[in-house]
Design an enzyme around this catalytic site. Structure first.
Site, PDB file in Angstrom:
ATOM      1  N   HIS A 181       6.576  -4.873  12.063  1.00 49.29           N
ATOM      2  CA  HIS A 181       5.947  -3.552  11.962  1.00 49.29           C
ATOM      3  C   HIS A 181       5.749  -2.949  13.353  1.00 49.29           C
ATOM      4  O   HIS A 181       4.696  -2.439  13.706  1.00 49.29           O
ATOM      5  CB  HIS A 181       4.605  -3.671  11.210  1.00 49.29           C
ATOM      6  CG  HIS A 181       4.107  -2.385  10.627  1.00 49.29           C
ATOM      7  ND1 HIS A 181       3.255  -1.537  11.309  1.00 49.29           N
ATOM      8  CD2 HIS A 181       4.317  -1.779   9.431  1.00 49.29           C
ATOM      9  CE1 HIS A 181       2.960  -0.500  10.552  1.00 49.29           C
ATOM     10  NE2 HIS A 181       3.599  -0.613   9.410  1.00 49.29           N
TER      11      HIS A 181
ATOM     12  N   HIS B  36       1.314   3.863   2.015  1.00 49.86           N
ATOM     13  CA  HIS B  36       1.882   4.556   3.165  1.00 49.86           C
ATOM     14  C   HIS B  36       3.397   4.509   2.995  1.00 49.86           C
ATOM     15  O   HIS B  36       3.955   3.466   2.630  1.00 49.86           O
ATOM     16  CB  HIS B  36       1.449   3.900   4.487  1.00 49.86           C
ATOM     17  CG  HIS B  36       0.050   4.265   4.885  1.00 49.86           C
ATOM     18  ND1 HIS B  36      -0.747   3.477   5.679  1.00 49.86           N
ATOM     19  CD2 HIS B  36      -0.695   5.376   4.595  1.00 49.86           C
ATOM     20  CE1 HIS B  36      -1.921   4.068   5.859  1.00 49.86           C
ATOM     21  NE2 HIS B  36      -1.912   5.224   5.207  1.00 49.86           N
TER      22      HIS B  36
ATOM     23  N   ASP C 170       6.013   4.236   4.701  1.00 48.21           N
ATOM     24  CA  ASP C 170       6.910   3.250   5.324  1.00 48.21           C
ATOM     25  C   ASP C 170       6.951   1.930   4.552  1.00 48.21           C
ATOM     26  O   ASP C 170       7.696   1.011   4.914  1.00 48.21           O
ATOM     27  CB  ASP C 170       6.529   3.014   6.799  1.00 48.21           C
ATOM     28  CG  ASP C 170       5.088   2.611   7.001  1.00 48.21           C
ATOM     29  OD1 ASP C 170       4.211   3.117   6.267  1.00 48.21           O
ATOM     30  OD2 ASP C 170       4.808   1.797   7.913  1.00 48.21           O
ATOM     31  N   HIS C 171       6.173   1.856   3.457  1.00 48.34           N
ATOM     32  CA  HIS C 171       6.178   0.633   2.659  1.00 48.34           C
ATOM     33  C   HIS C 171       6.719   0.841   1.242  1.00 48.34           C
ATOM     34  O   HIS C 171       6.865  -0.114   0.491  1.00 48.34           O
ATOM     35  CB  HIS C 171       4.769   0.032   2.603  1.00 48.34           C
ATOM     36  CG  HIS C 171       4.296  -0.393   3.951  1.00 48.34           C
ATOM     37  ND1 HIS C 171       4.305  -1.699   4.368  1.00 48.34           N
ATOM     38  CD2 HIS C 171       3.867   0.344   5.009  1.00 48.34           C
ATOM     39  CE1 HIS C 171       3.877  -1.766   5.630  1.00 48.34           C
ATOM     40  NE2 HIS C 171       3.610  -0.523   6.035  1.00 48.34           N
TER      41      HIS C 171
ATOM     42  N   HIS D 222       0.855  -1.201   0.000  1.00 48.61           N
ATOM     43  CA  HIS D 222       0.000   0.000   0.000  1.00 48.61           C
ATOM     44  C   HIS D 222       0.881   1.237   0.000  1.00 48.61           C
ATOM     45  O   HIS D 222       2.104   1.143   0.102  1.00 48.61           O
ATOM     46  CB  HIS D 222      -0.972  -0.024   1.182  1.00 48.61           C
ATOM     47  CG  HIS D 222      -0.356   0.074   2.543  1.00 48.61           C
ATOM     48  ND1 HIS D 222       0.575  -0.834   3.022  1.00 48.61           N
ATOM     49  CD2 HIS D 222      -0.532   0.982   3.555  1.00 48.61           C
ATOM     50  CE1 HIS D 222       0.920  -0.494   4.253  1.00 48.61           C
ATOM     51  NE2 HIS D 222       0.278   0.604   4.600  1.00 48.61           N
TER      52      HIS D 222
ATOM     53  N   HIS E 236      -7.244  -1.809   6.109  1.00 48.20           N
ATOM     54  CA  HIS E 236      -6.364  -0.726   6.543  1.00 48.20           C
ATOM     55  C   HIS E 236      -7.025   0.612   6.192  1.00 48.20           C
ATOM     56  O   HIS E 236      -8.083   0.636   5.572  1.00 48.20           O
ATOM     57  CB  HIS E 236      -5.004  -0.910   5.852  1.00 48.20           C
ATOM     58  CG  HIS E 236      -3.881  -0.180   6.502  1.00 48.20           C
ATOM     59  ND1 HIS E 236      -3.767  -0.007   7.860  1.00 48.20           N
ATOM     60  CD2 HIS E 236      -2.782   0.442   5.976  1.00 48.20           C
ATOM     61  CE1 HIS E 236      -2.678   0.669   8.121  1.00 48.20           C
ATOM     62  NE2 HIS E 236      -2.061   0.967   6.993  1.00 48.20           N
TER      63      HIS E 236
ATOM     64  N   ASP F 110      -0.249  -4.292   6.490  1.00 44.67           N
ATOM     65  CA  ASP F 110      -0.845  -3.530   7.595  1.00 44.67           C
ATOM     66  C   ASP F 110      -2.336  -3.840   7.646  1.00 44.67           C
ATOM     67  O   ASP F 110      -3.012  -3.814   6.610  1.00 44.67           O
ATOM     68  CB  ASP F 110      -0.668  -2.022   7.365  1.00 44.67           C
ATOM     69  CG  ASP F 110       0.763  -1.562   7.592  1.00 44.67           C
ATOM     70  OD1 ASP F 110       1.648  -2.416   7.760  1.00 44.67           O
ATOM     71  OD2 ASP F 110       0.982  -0.331   7.602  1.00 44.67           O
TER      72      ASP F 110
HETATM   73 ZN   LIG Z   1       3.018   0.583   7.761  1.00 40.72          ZN
HETATM   74 ZN   LIG Z   2      -0.053   1.542   6.547  1.00 41.88          ZN
END
Ligand SMILES: [Zn+2]
Ligand SMILES: [Zn+2]
Length: 313
Positions: free
Chosen positions: A272, A64, A66-67, A62, A142, A212
């Site tokens: 995570h 976000h 951090d990915h 996805h 999510h 997530d």
């Molecule tokens: Zn994340």
């Molecule tokens: Zn996320």
């Protein structure tokens, strides 16, 4: 056949000096599949000696940061290192225009073909059908559109017991039929059952990456039958309310889902972790009260899918 996952980053949103955002490499024989690509993924690859040239397929769960904030850097490095092999990226559709803009603003022309496979709908579907593996995606719950990924081995053929086949007078040219499960009928009409000449293939192995997600029992259908499941545990159980607010899961929730989906088989890998926690051992301890076969995703560690279990690199 070697089938394992190596953890590159095990933290959630904010990188910390010793915990990087989400990224991992699924290894199958000589191939490496990158799953998520948080900031710093390239540094972790160098540190843990992951050869970038083995990666032809990248899966982004996805959008976000951090990915995927490490992805454009990795693509740029591929280009600088004279890559010519095609690269396949499987990700939510919007990522394609983000990457195009980043490349365009830098006046970068890629020297290798980049095939973007847009994931648009929250549904389970096969996204890569490879010679030995089937890779599919499924929706998780999510704050934005988010996908988990399933890496599943294709069933292998039966193993011919050469000694028994020879004794029974089976010509070598028929071995392929034996591998496919056929009985052997001798020239005199004698039927020799396949089961007496062959051994069944090992059970196909399965790895499920849940990305997530909130606690969601609809994921059980995708997780079940896995040898190894990765599920996020951003928070300890004491922070359940925060987890729900932010569309994440706690230790006990991940372990409960694993127990419901896997029963007494399979293993759970957790990651995570929120930067608010300094020590991780308590994550493992909490999960094990519900699902004993739980293990922390440690950066640089490789976890075998099926047995044997774990190896540090
Ligand atoms: Zn994340
Ligand atoms: Zn996320």
């Amino acid at each position: 056949m070697h089938f394992s996952v190596t953890i590159l980053g095990n933290n959630s949103a904010i990188p910390s000096p010793d915990r990087f955002p989400t990224s991992q490499v699924v290894n199958y024989e000589n191939q490496a599949f990158l799953v998520d690509c948080g900031e710093g993924t390239q540094i972790q690859m160098s540190k843990f000696r992951i050869r970038k040239s083995r990666i032809d397929h990248i899966f982004i769960s996805h959008l976000h940061g951090d990915h995927y904030f490490g992805l454009i850097g990795l693509i740029n490095s591929f280009n600088l290192s004279q890559r010519t092999e095609a690269l396949h990226i499987y990700a939510p559709a919007e990522l394609e225009s983000i990457l195009q803009l980043q490349l365009q603003c830098a006046a970068t022309t890629l020297q290798f073909p980049l095939h973007f496979h847009a994931l648009r709908y929250p549904q389970h579907q096969v996204i890569a059908d490879l010679p030995n593996l089937t890779i599919s995606c499924f929706p998780t719950r999510h704050r934005i559109l988010c996908f988990g990924f399933i890496f599943e081995e294709k069933p292998r053929k039966r193993h011919v017991i050469a000694e028994k086949a020879q004794q029974a007078g089976v010509p070598v040219s028929f071995y392929k039929n034996l591998q496919n499960g056929e009985d052997y009928i001798s020239p005199t009409g004698n039927v020799i059952p396949n089961a007496s000449l062959t051994l069944p293939p090992p059970k196909p192995r399965k790895y499920c990456y849940c990305a997530d997600t909130l606690y969601d029992e609809s994921l059980i259908t995708y997780i079940s039958g896995s040898d190894l499941v990765y599920h996020e545990t951003t928070y300890l159980q004491q922070d359940l309310n925060r987890a729900v607010e932010r569309y994440h899961s706690t230790t006990i929730q991940a372990a409960t889902l694993a127990r419901k989906a896997l029963g007494n088989s399979g293993k759970l890998l957790i990651g995570h972790f929120s930067s608010r926690y300094e020590h991780l051992e308590v994550f493992e301890a909490e999960c094990r009260t519900v699902f004993p076969e739980t293990y922390l995703a440690i950066q640089g560690a490789t976890y075998f899918i099926g047995t044997p279990w774990k190896e540090r690199i």
